[in-house]
Write an enzyme that holds these catalytic residues in place. Structure first.
Site, PDB file in Angstrom:
ATOM      1  N   ASN A  79       0.825  -1.202   0.000  1.00 41.10           N
ATOM      2  CA  ASN A  79       0.000   0.000   0.000  1.00 41.10           C
ATOM      3  C   ASN A  79       0.868   1.264   0.000  1.00 41.10           C
ATOM      4  O   ASN A  79       1.323   1.708  -1.035  1.00 41.10           O
ATOM      5  CB  ASN A  79      -0.948  -0.038   1.203  1.00 41.10           C
ATOM      6  CG  ASN A  79      -1.893   1.141   1.259  1.00 41.10           C
ATOM      7  OD1 ASN A  79      -2.081   1.846   0.286  1.00 41.10           O
ATOM      8  ND2 ASN A  79      -2.489   1.365   2.414  1.00 41.10           N
ATOM      9  N   CYS A  80       1.131   1.858   1.154  1.00 41.82           N
ATOM     10  CA  CYS A  80       1.859   3.122   1.239  1.00 41.82           C
ATOM     11  C   CYS A  80       3.166   2.921   2.000  1.00 41.82           C
ATOM     12  O   CYS A  80       3.342   1.918   2.697  1.00 41.82           O
ATOM     13  CB  CYS A  80       0.998   4.192   1.909  1.00 41.82           C
ATOM     14  SG  CYS A  80       0.245   3.672   3.469  1.00 41.82           S
ATOM     15  N   MET A 288       2.563   8.194   6.030  1.00 40.06           N
ATOM     16  CA  MET A 288       2.844   7.578   4.726  1.00 40.06           C
ATOM     17  C   MET A 288       1.771   8.016   3.742  1.00 40.06           C
ATOM     18  O   MET A 288       0.702   7.412   3.670  1.00 40.06           O
ATOM     19  CB  MET A 288       2.867   6.053   4.854  1.00 40.06           C
ATOM     20  CG  MET A 288       3.941   5.527   5.772  1.00 40.06           C
ATOM     21  SD  MET A 288       3.935   3.726   5.902  1.00 40.06           S
ATOM     22  CE  MET A 288       2.464   3.445   6.898  1.00 40.06           C
ATOM     23  N   CYS A 290      -1.129  10.045   3.077  1.00 37.67           N
ATOM     24  CA  CYS A 290      -2.157  10.918   3.646  1.00 37.67           C
ATOM     25  C   CYS A 290      -2.137  10.945   5.165  1.00 37.67           C
ATOM     26  O   CYS A 290      -1.761  11.923   5.770  1.00 37.67           O
ATOM     27  CB  CYS A 290      -3.538  10.473   3.151  1.00 37.67           C
ATOM     28  SG  CYS A 290      -4.901  11.313   3.969  1.00 37.67           S
ATOM     29  N   SER A 292      -1.680   7.620   7.175  1.00 36.34           N
ATOM     30  CA  SER A 292      -1.290   6.334   7.728  1.00 36.34           C
ATOM     31  C   SER A 292       0.053   6.451   8.443  1.00 36.34           C
ATOM     32  O   SER A 292       1.056   6.822   7.834  1.00 36.34           O
ATOM     33  CB  SER A 292      -1.212   5.282   6.613  1.00 36.34           C
ATOM     34  OG  SER A 292      -0.909   4.012   7.139  1.00 36.34           O
ATOM     35  N   ASN A 311       2.965  -0.042   4.686  1.00 40.38           N
ATOM     36  CA  ASN A 311       1.676  -0.592   5.086  1.00 40.38           C
ATOM     37  C   ASN A 311       1.224  -1.605   4.034  1.00 40.38           C
ATOM     38  O   ASN A 311       1.446  -1.404   2.843  1.00 40.38           O
ATOM     39  CB  ASN A 311       0.641   0.536   5.218  1.00 40.38           C
ATOM     40  CG  ASN A 311      -0.746   0.029   5.568  1.00 40.38           C
ATOM     41  OD1 ASN A 311      -1.546  -0.269   4.681  1.00 40.38           O
ATOM     42  ND2 ASN A 311      -1.043  -0.066   6.849  1.00 40.38           N
ATOM     43  N   TYR A 447      -7.042   2.293  12.130  1.00 44.55           N
ATOM     44  CA  TYR A 447      -6.929   3.321  11.097  1.00 44.55           C
ATOM     45  C   TYR A 447      -8.242   4.088  10.973  1.00 44.55           C
ATOM     46  O   TYR A 447      -9.284   3.510  10.665  1.00 44.55           O
ATOM     47  CB  TYR A 447      -6.593   2.608   9.786  1.00 44.55           C
ATOM     48  CG  TYR A 447      -6.308   3.474   8.587  1.00 44.55           C
ATOM     49  CD1 TYR A 447      -5.157   4.238   8.521  1.00 44.55           C
ATOM     50  CD2 TYR A 447      -7.159   3.473   7.491  1.00 44.55           C
ATOM     51  CE1 TYR A 447      -4.861   4.996   7.391  1.00 44.55           C
ATOM     52  CE2 TYR A 447      -6.876   4.221   6.359  1.00 44.55           C
ATOM     53  CZ  TYR A 447      -5.731   4.981   6.316  1.00 44.55           C
ATOM     54  OH  TYR A 447      -5.437   5.725   5.209  1.00 44.55           O
ATOM     55  N   GLU A 452     -13.290   8.968   1.454  1.00 48.09           N
ATOM     56  CA  GLU A 452     -13.380   9.295   0.043  1.00 48.09           C
ATOM     57  C   GLU A 452     -14.638   8.669  -0.568  1.00 48.09           C
ATOM     58  O   GLU A 452     -15.748   8.958  -0.164  1.00 48.09           O
ATOM     59  CB  GLU A 452     -12.103   8.896  -0.707  1.00 48.09           C
ATOM     60  CG  GLU A 452     -12.005   9.580  -2.042  1.00 48.09           C
ATOM     61  CD  GLU A 452     -10.595   9.543  -2.616  1.00 48.09           C
ATOM     62  OE1 GLU A 452     -10.482   9.473  -3.846  1.00 48.09           O
ATOM     63  OE2 GLU A 452      -9.637   9.613  -1.848  1.00 48.09           O
ATOM     64  N   GLY A 586      -8.046  14.107   2.983  1.00 47.96           N
ATOM     65  CA  GLY A 586      -6.611  14.099   3.211  1.00 47.96           C
ATOM     66  C   GLY A 586      -5.812  14.791   2.135  1.00 47.96           C
ATOM     67  O   GLY A 586      -4.845  15.493   2.414  1.00 47.96           O
TER      68      GLY A 586
END
Length: 616
Positions: A79-80, A288, A290, A292, A311, A447, A452, A586
């Site tokens: 992910n990020c 990371m 936005c 996270s 992540n 989290y 969105e 974000g």
């Protein structure tokens, strides 16, 4: 196949629930449409062939949301992340067939960062961050300084050397940062979008770090192109620390003033309060992408390590649905909650097992070239970079407001028992978090999901299931994470006091926002909120109307109409002659390109409309 055909048809007919799913993708372009088409197919295959059936059904019904199905699990992507840019620049790296050596100037270092960002963003599906970029680039500005000193000694009078070198360094750093900003905003990754990238900065104390900080902020204030439009990326996160830049007597207080000006004019930077961040996370780092965040983690040498960590994905729980299904019965709520958490567990464990199937050659920039810090050989196990709790996987949630509304009514924020109930939900998630982290040796983080498209997806599905429920499904959206009801008229100070406890229980991802009218030149008003926030919250965003009409030169907050966003002064709604920038969960975005104003944009519009101005 029928569902797949419907979604592909939706792409062709531009169904807004499909083409507008991501606020930062311009679905008009061929490259983005190609990515969206591939995503629809990947999502269909994942739901019908890959995911455990009960997990797929829970996602489709709206009990949970398995994020980023257009990328994962079809491919075992991460992910990020926080990119280990320091190591990559210092040791060199390879992209494609090009061997890149360590840079010998700040301009080259900035150019290499752009290439790193582009390639990392194309090798994962979430955001990426280069943290403490001011201190990083100052290292390479030293080369420029040495060169200018050498030149000055040959051609400049001794008494003028210092001023000459300072002038040349300021110009070099300015040019490097302007190029970085322009190149990021002209990039398209393989995902059909500008990279979701964040720059963390503000803690550098030396002369060159200060110059980098000033250049970042002045470049953003200046804007892009001849119309000086607001840059969407990189997202800027400015660190504030008492003794460094918090108060007038601090050495870098002047840069805080520049950050305030930038936030008033361009909405970024967000701020990261040093002491509260360390209190919540265990050490200091930027998010990371936005919101996270990684927990503190020590390597075998006992050193804290953040850059190069990542992540592995998010699955989000629909809390309002559990509350409505309980019928207002608390015992029934907790029974349903435990059942859904078991499904959430299975979904998250599937994500872990799928990522284990990646090999280093799938994403060389991440696994072999240093973005994840340790450089693997092609036969190494990629999961060696994630286990021992080095990586996180996220247990998301949204709709605490709506969940509490079922039991305590729509004005529960001032009701102590109601707030205790919402905290208890997060504590219950924490119990599972600790158990699963110990079991799988991956850090399960809680989290506060940036909804969105999910902010209206869950609500839309629950409307179909329960009908119009006052203050819950009738709004057309759910509240993000732990945020105060956006329809209520409260001051930023009251909002921060209400929200400040939640990140302590949901430290895997969080951000607070305060909304303002156009403040003009009243920088003291914004600073009053920033200062108030320092000892209360870690991560704070500034939402302020910065829309601009190029036909009448109006600046402020545009109206939302059936035609999209419209200048309130002259009625202009032509996307070619307006610059409309809204924050969507974000990140900033340009929703003027997307006529629909339902769902995720409704929340931000409600906030801006109803929030009181801060007290100075």
């Amino acid at each position: 196949m029928k569902q797949l055909e419907q979604e592909l048809t939706g792409l062709i007919t531009r169904d807004p629930t499909i083409v507008n799913e991501n606020a930062n993708k311009d679905s008009e372009t061929f490259s983005t449409m190609r990515d969206l088409t591939a995503g629809v197919v990947s999502k269909s295959y994942a739901l019908n062939q890959l995911l455990p059936r009960h997990v797929a059904q829970a996602h489709e019904s709206g009990d949970i949301h398995f994020h980023d199905l257009d990328y994962h699990p079809f491919q075992p992507l991460t992910n990020c992340c926080l990119i280990d840019a320091e190591g990559m620049l210092a040791n060199g790296f390879q992209i494609g067939n090009a061997q890149v050596t360590s840079p010998k100037s700040v301009q080259t270092a900035a150019a290499q960062l752009v290439q790193i960002i582009a390639n990392v963003s194309s090798s994962q599906y979430g955001g990426c961050t280069i943290d403490r970029v001011d201190e990083l680039l100052s290292t390479y500005a030293e080369y420029n300084k040495a060169k200018h000193i050498e030149t000055a000694r040959q051609f400049v009078k001794p008494e003028d050397i210092e001023a000459f070198v300072d002038q040349q360094l300021t110009r070099d750093i300015k040019d490097a940062i302007e190029s970085l900003e322009y190149e990021i905003n002209t990039l398209y990754t393989s995902n059909g979008q500008t990279p979701f990238v964040t720059l963390g900065f503000g803690l550098g104390e030396d002369e060159l770090s200060r110059k980098v900080q000033q250049a970042i902020l002045k470049t953003r204030i200046k804007g892009l192109g001849k119309d000086r439009i607001t840059a969407i990326f990189p997202k800027l996160v400015f660190s504030i620390k008492k003794g460094l830049n918090f108060a007038p007597e601090d050495p870098n207080y002047d840069i805080k003033q520049l950050a305030l000006e930038c936030s008033m004019k361009r909405m970024y930077p967000d701020i990261l309060n040093y002491d509260k961040t360390v209190e919540i996370l265990g050490d200091f780092k930027a998010p990371m992408g936005c919101r996270s965040f990684l927990p503190a983690w020590q390597n075998e040498s006992g050193e804290y390590e953040n850059n190069g960590r990542c992540n592995l994905g998010v699955v989000t729980l629909n809390l309002p649905r559990i509350a409505m299904e309980s019928g207002g019965d608390k015992d029934r709520f907790w029974q349903l909650f435990d059942q859904r958490m078991k499904v959430l567990h299975d979904a998250l464990v599937y994500r872990i097992e799928r990522v284990k199937q990646a090999i280093p050659n799938n994403a060389p920039i991440l696994y072999k070239r240093g973005a994840f810090k340790y450089r693997l050989n092609e036969t190494d196990d990629v999961f060696s970079l994630f286990d021992h709790q080095r990586a996180t996987i996220s247990m998301g949630y949204i709709g605490l407001y709506e969940a509490a509304t079922v039991f305590y009514g729509p004005n529960w924020e001032t009701h102590p028992d109601a707030k205790c109930f919402t905290i208890r939900i997060l504590k219950a998630m924490q119990t599972y978090q600790k158990e699963w982290t110990k079991q799988y040796d991956v850090w399960f983080s809680i989290y506060s999901t940036p909804s969105e498209s999910l902010t209206d997806r869950f609500c839309r599905l629950d409307y179909e299931k329960f009908g119009s429920v006052p203050d819950i499904t009738d709004k057309g959206y759910y509240q993000n994470s732990f945020h105060y009801d956006v329809r209520k008229d409260v001051t930023p100070f009251e909002k921060l006091d209400f929200e400040k406890e939640y990140p302590h229980y949901a430290s895997g991802g969080y951000i607070h926002y305060c909304e303002y009218p156009k403040l003009g030149h009243n920088i003291q008003a914004l600073e009053a909120v920033w200062d108030y926030a320092y000892d209360r919250v870690s991560y704070l965003g500034t939402n302020i109307p910065i829309d601009r009409c190029y036909e009448c030169d109006y600046e402020g907050d545009f109206e939302t109409t059936s035609k999209g966003y419209q200048c309130p002064n002259c009625g202009n709604h032509n996307p070619e002659t307006v610059d409309v920038v809204k924050r969507t969960c974000g990140y900033l975005g340009n929703p003027v390109q997307r006529p629909t104003i339902e769902g995720r944009h409704k929340e931000i519009c409600a906030r801006v409309k109803h929030m009181k101005a801060p007290r100075s």
